[in-house]
Design a protein around this motif. Sequence first.
Motif, mmCIF file in Angstrom:
data_model
loop_
_atom_site.group_PDB
_atom_site.id
_atom_site.type_symbol
_atom_site.label_atom_id
_atom_site.label_comp_id
_atom_site.label_asym_id
_atom_site.label_seq_id
_atom_site.Cartn_x
_atom_site.Cartn_y
_atom_site.Cartn_z
ATOM 1 N N ASP A 41 -27.864 -2.338 -74.517
ATOM 2 C CA ASP A 41 -29.249 -2.165 -74.073
ATOM 3 C C ASP A 41 -29.320 -2.154 -72.551
ATOM 4 O O ASP A 41 -30.027 -1.336 -71.951
ATOM 5 C CB ASP A 41 -30.132 -3.292 -74.614
ATOM 6 C CG ASP A 41 -30.378 -3.185 -76.109
ATOM 7 O OD1 ASP A 41 -30.219 -2.071 -76.662
ATOM 8 O OD2 ASP A 41 -30.726 -4.209 -76.724
ATOM 9 N N ASN A 44 -27.763 1.127 -71.285
ATOM 10 C CA ASN A 44 -28.547 2.310 -71.638
ATOM 11 C C ASN A 44 -29.737 2.488 -70.708
ATOM 12 O O ASN A 44 -30.202 3.612 -70.496
ATOM 13 C CB ASN A 44 -29.022 2.220 -73.089
ATOM 14 C CG ASN A 44 -29.281 3.582 -73.701
ATOM 15 O OD1 ASN A 44 -28.566 4.545 -73.422
ATOM 16 N ND2 ASN A 44 -30.293 3.679 -74.530
ATOM 17 N N SER A 45 -30.225 1.380 -70.150
ATOM 18 C CA SER A 45 -31.363 1.456 -69.233
ATOM 19 C C SER A 45 -30.940 1.545 -67.767
ATOM 20 O O SER A 45 -31.786 1.618 -66.872
ATOM 21 C CB SER A 45 -32.272 0.239 -69.430
ATOM 22 O OG SER A 45 -31.582 -0.961 -69.128
ATOM 23 N N SER A 47 -29.490 3.670 -64.951
ATOM 24 C CA SER A 47 -29.279 5.094 -64.632
ATOM 25 C C SER A 47 -27.944 5.352 -63.949
ATOM 26 O O SER A 47 -27.456 6.483 -63.943
ATOM 27 C CB SER A 47 -30.417 5.613 -63.748
ATOM 28 O OG SER A 47 -30.473 4.881 -62.531
#
Length: 255
Positions: A41, A44-45, A47
């Motif tokens: 998580d 994935n967030s 960049s």
Amino acid sequence: MNYENILLQSEEKISIITINRPESLNALNAKTIQEISTALDQLNSDSSCRAIIITGSGEKSFVAGADIKEFSDFGQEKAEEQARNGHNSLFNKIESLSKPVIAAVNGFALGGGLELAMACHIRYASENAKLGLPEVTLGLIPGYGGTQRLPKLVGKGLANEIIFSAKMILAQRAKEIGLVNEVFPIEELLTKTKELAKTIANNSPMAISKAILAVNLSDTDKGFETEIKSFGELFDMDDKKEGVSAFMEKRKPTF
């Protein structure tokens, strides 16, 4: 964030999750599953992260399986709950993550370990890797997607043989049947996996995200329509504009 059972490091647009339970050959328990899920998580967030590698600590084992001591006294309801939670919190999450996840299989990948590798988008293995689903020797079947993902990778007949016999598959045989993409000496495995991850990380993250979605639906009746829709959507995005401009200007794109 501090983790107990995994190590997390990042370099040049890629991140590496190392399962770090060498005393149990990196066996998966509930805490380890949750820590990997939380790390995914987080990445994935982020960049700055374009690709993720999952591997195990040491040279003996990627993940030797689930921690049997943890579920040895479960009944039906508790066992179903554990399997469902594992699917939702980790295995399905990896498969549908918007960033590519590569398994660097260093040694044993058995039971839940092989299921973890199969949930990843790409698998590289070391020459000493041994892969298998031994659950039937415990009077069980794979519970984290093994019966579903293995047939898609190697075909139904071979999947049945591997599951029913509980035999371990050596690395080269795993490559021959399509279970892993490439095999390398153990000392080269992580380097080669990083090279692939960095190559992927230089491509359009938006295009890769759309490709993951389309490929995941390739064996459903939504596959072609998802590809067509995603192809069209990308034409209005900045990555496409940069990619085409770079091609026309004979330079490397900057995504």
